[in-house]
Design an enzyme around this catalytic site. Sequence first.
Site, PDB file in Angstrom:
ATOM      1  N   ARG A  72       0.899  -1.159   0.000  1.00  0.00           N
ATOM      2  CA  ARG A  72       0.000   0.000   0.000  1.00  0.00           C
ATOM      3  C   ARG A  72       0.934   1.205   0.000  1.00  0.00           C
ATOM      4  NH1 ARG A  72      -4.650  -3.026   1.451  1.00  0.00           N
ATOM      5  NH2 ARG A  72      -4.288  -4.474   3.158  1.00  0.00           N
ATOM      6  N   ASP A 103     -10.377  -1.283  -4.469  1.00  0.00           N
ATOM      7  CA  ASP A 103     -10.775   0.085  -4.853  1.00  0.00           C
ATOM      8  C   ASP A 103      -9.685   1.124  -4.593  1.00  0.00           C
ATOM      9  OD1 ASP A 103     -11.102  -0.129  -2.157  1.00  0.00           O
ATOM     10  OD2 ASP A 103     -13.139   0.702  -2.092  1.00  0.00           O
ATOM     11  N   THR A 125      -9.445  -8.897  -4.737  1.00  0.00           N
ATOM     12  CA  THR A 125      -9.516  -8.729  -3.285  1.00  0.00           C
ATOM     13  C   THR A 125     -10.423  -9.809  -2.705  1.00  0.00           C
ATOM     14  OG1 THR A 125     -10.436  -7.397  -1.484  1.00  0.00           O
ATOM     15  CG2 THR A 125     -11.258  -6.886  -3.670  1.00  0.00           C
ATOM     16  N   ASP A 127     -12.165  -9.534  -0.254  1.00  0.00           N
ATOM     17  CA  ASP A 127     -13.353  -8.911   0.345  1.00  0.00           C
ATOM     18  C   ASP A 127     -14.569  -8.933  -0.590  1.00  0.00           C
ATOM     19  OD1 ASP A 127     -11.618  -8.315   2.395  1.00  0.00           O
ATOM     20  OD2 ASP A 127     -11.299  -6.248   1.752  1.00  0.00           O
ATOM     21  N   ARG A 171     -13.013  -6.350   5.677  1.00  0.00           N
ATOM     22  CA  ARG A 171     -12.941  -4.901   5.920  1.00  0.00           C
ATOM     23  C   ARG A 171     -14.324  -4.370   6.310  1.00  0.00           C
ATOM     24  NH1 ARG A 171      -8.443  -1.823   4.660  1.00  0.00           N
ATOM     25  NH2 ARG A 171      -7.585  -3.359   3.259  1.00  0.00           N
TER      26      ARG A 171
HETATM   27  O1  F6P Z   1      -8.632  -6.093   1.834  1.00  0.00           O
HETATM   28  C1  F6P Z   1      -8.180  -7.368   2.176  1.00  0.00           C
HETATM   29  C2  F6P Z   1      -7.971  -7.462   3.673  1.00  0.00           C
HETATM   30  O2  F6P Z   1      -7.515  -8.769   3.964  1.00  0.00           O
HETATM   31  C3  F6P Z   1      -9.187  -7.116   4.531  1.00  0.00           C
HETATM   32  O3  F6P Z   1     -10.128  -8.170   4.582  1.00  0.00           O
HETATM   33  C4  F6P Z   1      -8.546  -6.807   5.844  1.00  0.00           C
HETATM   34  O4  F6P Z   1      -9.343  -5.946   6.628  1.00  0.00           O
HETATM   35  C5  F6P Z   1      -7.263  -6.111   5.434  1.00  0.00           C
HETATM   36  O5  F6P Z   1      -6.986  -6.531   4.103  1.00  0.00           O
HETATM   37  C6  F6P Z   1      -6.085  -6.421   6.301  1.00  0.00           C
HETATM   38  O6  F6P Z   1      -5.029  -5.638   5.875  1.00  0.00           O
HETATM   39  P1  F6P Z   1      -3.509  -5.886   6.298  1.00  0.00           P
HETATM   40  O7  F6P Z   1      -3.028  -7.079   5.518  1.00  0.00           O
HETATM   41  O8  F6P Z   1      -2.824  -4.631   5.887  1.00  0.00           O
HETATM   42  O9  F6P Z   1      -3.512  -6.168   7.746  1.00  0.00           O
END
Ligand code: F6P
Length: 319
Positions: A72, A103, A125, A127, A171
Amino acid sequence: MKRIGVLTSGGDAPGMNAAVRAVVRKAASYDMEVYGIKKGYMGLINSDFVRLDSSSVGDIIHRGGTFLRTARCEEFKTEEGQLKALKNLEAFGIEGMVVIGGDGSFRGAIALSRKGVPTIGIPGTIDNDIPFTDYAIGFDTALNTVVEAVNKVRDTATSHERTFVIEVMGREAGHIALYAGLASGAETILVPEIPFNMDDICKKIINGYKRGKLHSIIIVAEGAASGFDIGNKIKEKTGFETRVIVLGHLQRGGTPSAFDRILASQLGGKAVELLKDNIGDKMVGLVNGELLVTDLEKILVTPKPLDMNIYKLAEILSM
Ligand code: F6P
């Protein structure tokens, strides 16, 4: 268009590798060259580019994660970051881009398109919160991972006659919880899109035990509540032995399902077709089995509703 780039961005999702493979091999069929950009938008800014030919994407269709890596990237949200990226793309003669992600990643794809680099988004994703596509790459695999985990929890839940709260990812969306809840026969499904009442949940658990149920499975989407909070409240209100599991990142790993590989191949192929015709600023999705091309801008302003028919059915079946 003779040379394009591809990157994966945001959270990884099983099937991303299959999508990159499809982009590279479809491009080769048009005599287009492909560069892989490492670590998402970070790689665009740092000029972390690698030439991908058909053989360099061999033996990855079945692998989870993303071999291009992902990240990110805050810097790409700034004008300065975007200009650095443009300069690097120009230096490599890259005329179009494919961005695989959610998104957040599509905001970057819009920025690139507006700055003269036609960019196609591919939804990737777990999600499944992207509109104008029935499925995003990774959702089906994650769903199967959750269902497999719930199957195992059921065995021990029945043996001990316990209540289990299982927190899943998603999420702010409840798609994983809803579909996994229906597929695993959960007694209760909590999603952020629908308000819930702890007294009703506890009543349902108590009635279930009175009717001879040997266990109770509650699936909680992370966006609805913390699994531990729900577990503590159930224990407090019912006195039943309750255990909580947070499935976490194991939902993002693993070999992609056949469905995700096929979806990724279709979307990757279509993205290249569009770039060949100099079309950018679009997302490719799959709706009712047909490929659908939608303006990226529209994706960002349209919510993806939860399927209420599935929700109601799950409620009826979870008596
Ligand atoms: O968007 C995918 C996801 O796995 C979500 O379900 C979750 O909230 C988030 O990413 C977790 O992010 P990270 O890997 O940065 O902890």
